[in-house]
Design a protein around this motif. Structure first.
Motif, PDB file in Angstrom:
ATOM      1  N   ILE A 316       2.780  -9.983 -10.373  1.00 66.92           N
ATOM      2  CA  ILE A 316       2.745  -8.565 -10.737  1.00 66.92           C
ATOM      3  C   ILE A 316       2.635  -7.736  -9.463  1.00 66.92           C
ATOM      4  O   ILE A 316       2.028  -8.133  -8.480  1.00 66.92           O
ATOM      5  N   ALA A 317       3.307  -6.573  -9.499  1.00 67.31           N
ATOM      6  CA  ALA A 317       3.166  -5.602  -8.414  1.00 67.31           C
ATOM      7  C   ALA A 317       2.291  -4.496  -8.964  1.00 67.31           C
ATOM      8  O   ALA A 317       2.588  -3.950 -10.031  1.00 67.31           O
ATOM      9  N   ILE A 318       1.209  -4.190  -8.268  1.00 68.60           N
ATOM     10  CA  ILE A 318       0.312  -3.155  -8.792  1.00 68.60           C
ATOM     11  C   ILE A 318       0.100  -2.018  -7.796  1.00 68.60           C
ATOM     12  O   ILE A 318       0.188  -2.194  -6.583  1.00 68.60           O
ATOM     13  N   GLU A 319      -0.160  -0.866  -8.358  1.00 69.50           N
ATOM     14  CA  GLU A 319      -0.521   0.310  -7.570  1.00 69.50           C
ATOM     15  C   GLU A 319      -1.973   0.119  -7.128  1.00 69.50           C
ATOM     16  O   GLU A 319      -2.833  -0.170  -7.959  1.00 69.50           O
ATOM     17  N   ARG A 320      -2.241   0.267  -5.840  1.00 73.09           N
ATOM     18  CA  ARG A 320      -3.591  -0.020  -5.354  1.00 73.09           C
ATOM     19  C   ARG A 320      -4.648   0.901  -5.975  1.00 73.09           C
ATOM     20  O   ARG A 320      -5.724   0.472  -6.364  1.00 73.09           O
ATOM     21  N   ARG A 325       0.266  -2.099 -13.060  1.00 70.92           N
ATOM     22  CA  ARG A 325       1.679  -2.299 -12.721  1.00 70.92           C
ATOM     23  C   ARG A 325       2.399  -0.957 -12.770  1.00 70.92           C
ATOM     24  O   ARG A 325       1.988  -0.052 -13.505  1.00 70.92           O
ATOM     25  N   PHE A 326       3.484  -0.830 -12.017  1.00 67.69           N
ATOM     26  CA  PHE A 326       4.236   0.429 -11.984  1.00 67.69           C
ATOM     27  C   PHE A 326       5.740   0.211 -12.057  1.00 67.69           C
ATOM     28  O   PHE A 326       6.522   1.151 -11.969  1.00 67.69           O
ATOM     29  N   MET A 327       6.175  -1.059 -12.199  1.00 67.25           N
ATOM     30  CA  MET A 327       7.630  -1.312 -12.274  1.00 67.25           C
ATOM     31  C   MET A 327       7.886  -2.699 -12.848  1.00 67.25           C
ATOM     32  O   MET A 327       6.997  -3.554 -12.873  1.00 67.25           O
ATOM     33  N   ASN A 328       9.123  -2.887 -13.305  1.00 62.08           N
ATOM     34  CA  ASN A 328       9.626  -4.214 -13.626  1.00 62.08           C
ATOM     35  C   ASN A 328       9.846  -4.920 -12.286  1.00 62.08           C
ATOM     36  O   ASN A 328      10.678  -4.480 -11.487  1.00 62.08           O
ATOM     37  N   GLU A 329       9.126  -5.994 -12.032  1.00 60.55           N
ATOM     38  CA  GLU A 329       9.185  -6.645 -10.714  1.00 60.55           C
ATOM     39  C   GLU A 329      10.544  -7.265 -10.406  1.00 60.55           C
ATOM     40  O   GLU A 329      10.795  -7.659  -9.257  1.00 60.55           O
ATOM     41  N   ILE A 330      11.404  -7.379 -11.416  1.00 60.74           N
ATOM     42  CA  ILE A 330      12.768  -7.861 -11.114  1.00 60.74           C
ATOM     43  C   ILE A 330      13.831  -6.867 -11.590  1.00 60.74           C
ATOM     44  O   ILE A 330      14.921  -7.253 -12.003  1.00 60.74           O
ATOM     45  N   ALA A 331      13.504  -5.572 -11.524  1.00 61.69           N
ATOM     46  CA  ALA A 331      14.540  -4.547 -11.734  1.00 61.69           C
ATOM     47  C   ALA A 331      15.475  -4.570 -10.525  1.00 61.69           C
ATOM     48  O   ALA A 331      15.214  -5.271  -9.537  1.00 61.69           O
ATOM     49  N   LEU A 354       0.641  -3.753  -4.027  1.00 62.87           N
ATOM     50  CA  LEU A 354       0.263  -5.141  -3.761  1.00 62.87           C
ATOM     51  C   LEU A 354       0.963  -6.060  -4.753  1.00 62.87           C
ATOM     52  O   LEU A 354       1.008  -5.764  -5.951  1.00 62.87           O
ATOM     53  N   MET A 355       1.479  -7.165  -4.245  1.00 61.38           N
ATOM     54  CA  MET A 355       2.044  -8.169  -5.146  1.00 61.38           C
ATOM     55  C   MET A 355       1.033  -9.303  -5.281  1.00 61.38           C
ATOM     56  O   MET A 355       0.619  -9.900  -4.287  1.00 61.38           O
ATOM     57  N   ILE A 356       0.641  -9.593  -6.515  1.00 63.62           N
ATOM     58  CA  ILE A 356      -0.358 -10.623  -6.775  1.00 63.62           C
ATOM     59  C   ILE A 356       0.303 -11.814  -7.473  1.00 63.62           C
ATOM     60  O   ILE A 356       0.997 -11.647  -8.480  1.00 63.62           O
ATOM     61  N   THR A 357       0.073 -13.005  -6.909  1.00 60.46           N
ATOM     62  CA  THR A 357       0.687 -14.232  -7.402  1.00 60.46           C
ATOM     63  C   THR A 357      -0.388 -15.324  -7.493  1.00 60.46           C
ATOM     64  O   THR A 357      -1.291 -15.346  -6.647  1.00 60.46           O
ATOM     65  N   SER A 358      -0.288 -16.197  -8.481  1.00 59.79           N
ATOM     66  CA  SER A 358      -1.176 -17.360  -8.497  1.00 59.79           C
ATOM     67  C   SER A 358      -0.861 -18.222  -7.279  1.00 59.79           C
ATOM     68  O   SER A 358       0.315 -18.518  -7.021  1.00 59.79           O
ATOM     69  N   TYR A 359      -1.886 -18.647  -6.560  1.00 62.86           N
ATOM     70  CA  TYR A 359      -1.644 -19.405  -5.328  1.00 62.86           C
ATOM     71  C   TYR A 359      -0.840 -20.670  -5.586  1.00 62.86           C
ATOM     72  O   TYR A 359       0.059 -21.023  -4.812  1.00 62.86           O
ATOM     73  N   LYS A 360      -1.142 -21.328  -6.711  1.00 63.81           N
ATOM     74  CA  LYS A 360      -0.451 -22.603  -6.955  1.00 63.81           C
ATOM     75  C   LYS A 360       1.061 -22.410  -7.116  1.00 63.81           C
ATOM     76  O   LYS A 360       1.834 -23.304  -6.787  1.00 63.81           O
TER      77      LYS A 360
END
Lengths: 507, 507
Positions: A316-320, A325-331, A354-360
């Protein structure tokens, strides 16, 4: 504009002035004896630029019977900007799509691209590229390019159809192409800079004048100027102008020198400018694309870009400020770049998302380790820790992550309609990895107008400028307002091949 | 791109080839003896094009001491596309604003324009035009142009600041300017078509070659070719390319020959193309504006366009199928054109929106009678009758009209945020007048890049091309993505004046 006034103009003109005056004219009536030029070298096919288009064109010319092919490159190294791009190649109906059970077609790919192009893309050119994209991929495989054994689904693509080189970089294609060129006897000349075209009295482009032993950093040519003749055809594969700050600011004053670019230093567009002087038609030069996957924490394309492209589908991309979230991350790229640029503090200064991803999941990308090592991405054991570090409202962030995990569960994004195909089973779970997002100047949709044979068209007649071809980013019209990721390499390879096929078919 | 390599190129080049070969080159190294040209005529200032920019430039050159000024016009009549435009002139801090109690400033006007330009307009040029717009208006008044005694508030303008000629047409300005030119002894040559530029060996533009006795309809020149010298400066005021279907389709494939244009037939852009061959920088050519006030029921600009522009502030535009409003009727042109183009039937065919106006207000516009007479607008005694005629759901339409009248009452549009200043007291009441709306190609924001002295810039050096000026629609960058209505005439007049002032100040 109804017809070329070339012949009439030339006749009446010659009555008016002497031979010396003749040379003072610029424009289509420019004319001279073909015999006056002392050619230093002569080849069947001459190619300017050594990126994807130029190298593919050289190979295809040789394979179609050209006796002599030369590539002219202004930089000290071959490969151009292609060598540092993301190495992403979109094609429909490929072996990997078959393996992964993805239904796709050239029509579907064109339809995705037309949507991103916002109605002004050249549909015929898109169809030509999509129809030959698999063939271009086969050329890459044939010369030894290596790709990851899985597909990616990039922004704006309705299905996964994107290959990527194992080195996650365009060099994974340019290097094998370069080796094949050497094997086939293509002459490769570096530090050789195009000065201008040389035309015959009938208007046909016959060759080029170049500066030799050219040192880009100092902008000095230490060798003699040479005249290079192309008896069958000249192909301009000189790329975009993302690094020409003056030219990009003329189109968009916000793209100042302070704004980063992902491109190689040589992407300054002189080849494009020379073609405009010859009467080529400028198309869509106002549409310059910024990459929404770039990081403000490193220079150029860096390590984050490819890392983000790979991870966007399950991140997810989030507004700090809000933790939302503020957009479709694959638009498509323009949609995302515009959305990211809106992340600003109260004074209007950038406050990157900020883009947040599971580390694994993040760790599966080859760049993940480098992103951490070079301090352009960060790992957090818990969401609390992450929120505290960036001063994100924790409650809102937690609610957003939970909500998103529901979308992963149900396979449907209720917030922004993101396709969840590639997110299946990939819940957001600690530990997390974070990178920051801020667009960088990446690609010029604009350039000269070509037809489906890659011939450059004349602005007064609409007919091909005889002898002159162009392929790749130096051309315009194919993509329109926004280019989809991984659609540049197929365009470059296919149109480079197309140019050489047309040249050699004429005999 | 770091510097001009003109001198070095020329020297090393001359070693390589003979004089005949020299002429075969296109590009900045083109060079020749100045003495070879046999000039047929010589003037201080030569202007190509006789619209607002060209005529204003000629007057200003004369007033600043030019001994001889010539205007070259390819069409049989003078005035260009300017003569058939809407005659709308925006300026801040004018006598009429004072009379009507409108607070305004160049800053406010620039701010409105920047918003419409979507961030890519050239702010410095906009500021220059806004700062001199009143002065340009004074020139028009001084030569005898007549304006309506009231201001209009056009789409995208935050306040009423638009004058309009009493004839509701640009001829109300071009004709007085033309007469003034004659009075001042400006040489006006019609049926004279630019062929190409003539440059001196130092790169300076010295003059032009023209075709004489040129017949546009047949595209034939029956007279001899002539070389015209401009000793002080050459001003290109050749307008846009809305009528060049090939060039506009290169930028936007949807703008086919079937799509109407409001422009005069001569707006085909040859002057622009010749400057690109000289190395001018193309800017924003992909941004072509369609007029949202045009009617599909008549050709060209017609009678409806001015009628709509006048009436939009106190009218509603409704979707035929639903009977509801779908846009702010005075949003900027692009916003409205895009919204109107979305009005389609289930098969995707155009189903034009309807503009509904109270007859008593509509009738105040001088075109209202002609709109009815020529059957491109219709009068209805009641809303029922109107709804029945167009098969609009009556209940929905009635509700919309009532709702809108509430906005008139409260001075606030809750649906689309339209400024209700000009709608004050103007309730929608029977009888009604209706026209249909469908955009037509109207204006090219794109063109060559100029500086604030109207000098044309060189694509390789970024410096002025010596001797060459451009003004008006042939230039690009000023407006960006969307131009606000009534901002073209001030730009044309001001930049035409600016060019001549700079030329004459050099002496």
């Amino acid at each position: 504009m109804k017809r070329s006034s070339y012949d009439r103009g030339r006749r009446s003109f010659l009555k008016g002035v002497g031979a010396a005056g003749l040379a003072a004219m610029a424009g289509p009536t420019l004319a001279a004896s073909d015999e006056g030029v002392e050619w230093d070298q002569t080849y069947d096919v001459v190619i300017v630029g050594s990126g994807f288009s130029g190298l593919a064109a050289a190979i295809e010319a040789k394979r179609n019977g050209a006796n002599s092919v030369a590539i002219i490159e202004k930089m000290p190294v071959f490969g151009g900007n292609s060598a540092i791009n993301g190495g992403l190649y979109a094609a429909p109906q490929t072996p990997l799509q078959k393996e992964e059970g993805v239904t796709d077609s050239p029509d579907t790919m064109v339809s995705d691209q037309l949507k991103a192009g916002r109605g002004i893309a050249d549909e015929a050119l898109l169809r030509h590229v999509a129809a030959h994209a698999r063939e271009g991929l086969e050329l890459c495989l044939d010369v030894g390019a290596k790709f990851h054994p899985y597909l990616q689904q990039l922004g704006g693509h309705s299905v996964p159809r994107t290959y990527q080189t194992t080195v996650s970089c365009g060099a994974g294609i340019t290097q094998p192409l370069y080796k094949e060129c050497k094997k086939l006897g293509v002459i490769l000349v570096n530090r050789a800079k195009l000065k201008h075209f040389i035309r015959a009295s009938n208007g046909q482009v016959e060759g080029i004048a170049i500066e030799t032993r050219y040192y880009y950093d100092r902008d000095v040519a230490e060798g003699p100027q040479k005249q290079i003749r192309a008896t069958k055809g000249l192909i301009m594969a000189t790329g975009g102008f993302s690094q020409n700050v003056r030219l990009r600011m003329a189109q968009d004053p916000t793209l100042t020198a302070d704004v980063g670019s992902t491109n190689a230093a040589g992407a300054t567009g002189e080849g494009l400018l020379q073609m405009l002087k010859l009467g080529a038609i400028p198309v869509h030069m106002a549409h310059i694309q910024s990459g929404p996957w770039a990081s403000p924490d490193e220079g150029g394309f860096g390590y984050v870009s490819n890392y983000s492209i790979f991870n966007f589908p399950h991140s997810i991309a989030i507004e700090r400020k809000s933790g939302k979230r503020f957009m479709n991350e694959i638009a498509d790229r323009k949609t995302r770049a515009d959305a990211e640029l809106a992340n600003r503090d109260d004074q209007g200064n950038p406050d990157p998302a900020l883009m947040i991803t599971s580390y694994k999941h993040a760790a599966k990308h080859p760049n993940a380790k480098k992103v951490l090592k070079y301090g352009v991405g960060w790992k957090f054991d818990s969401l609390e820790e992450l929120a505290k570090n960036y001063q994100i409202p924790f409650k809102a962030l937690k609610a957003q992550v939970d909500e998103y995990n529901g979308y992963v569960e149900n396979g449907k994004d209720e917030q922004f309609g993101k396709s969840m195909t590639k997110a299946k089973g990939k819940y957001l779970e600690p530990p997390f990895m974070v990178v920051r997002l801020w667009p960088k100047v990446h690609y010029c949709q604009g350039g000269v107008m070509i037809n489906q044979d890659a011939q450059v068209l004349d602005s007064e007649t609409g007919e091909p400028i005889m002898g002159l071809y162009a392929a790749g980013e130096v051309t315009g019209g194919v993509h329109g307002v926004s280019r989809l990721g991984s659609c540049s390499i197929p365009e470059c390879i296919v149109m480079g091949m197309t140019a050489s096929r047309h040249i050699m078919a004429k005999g």
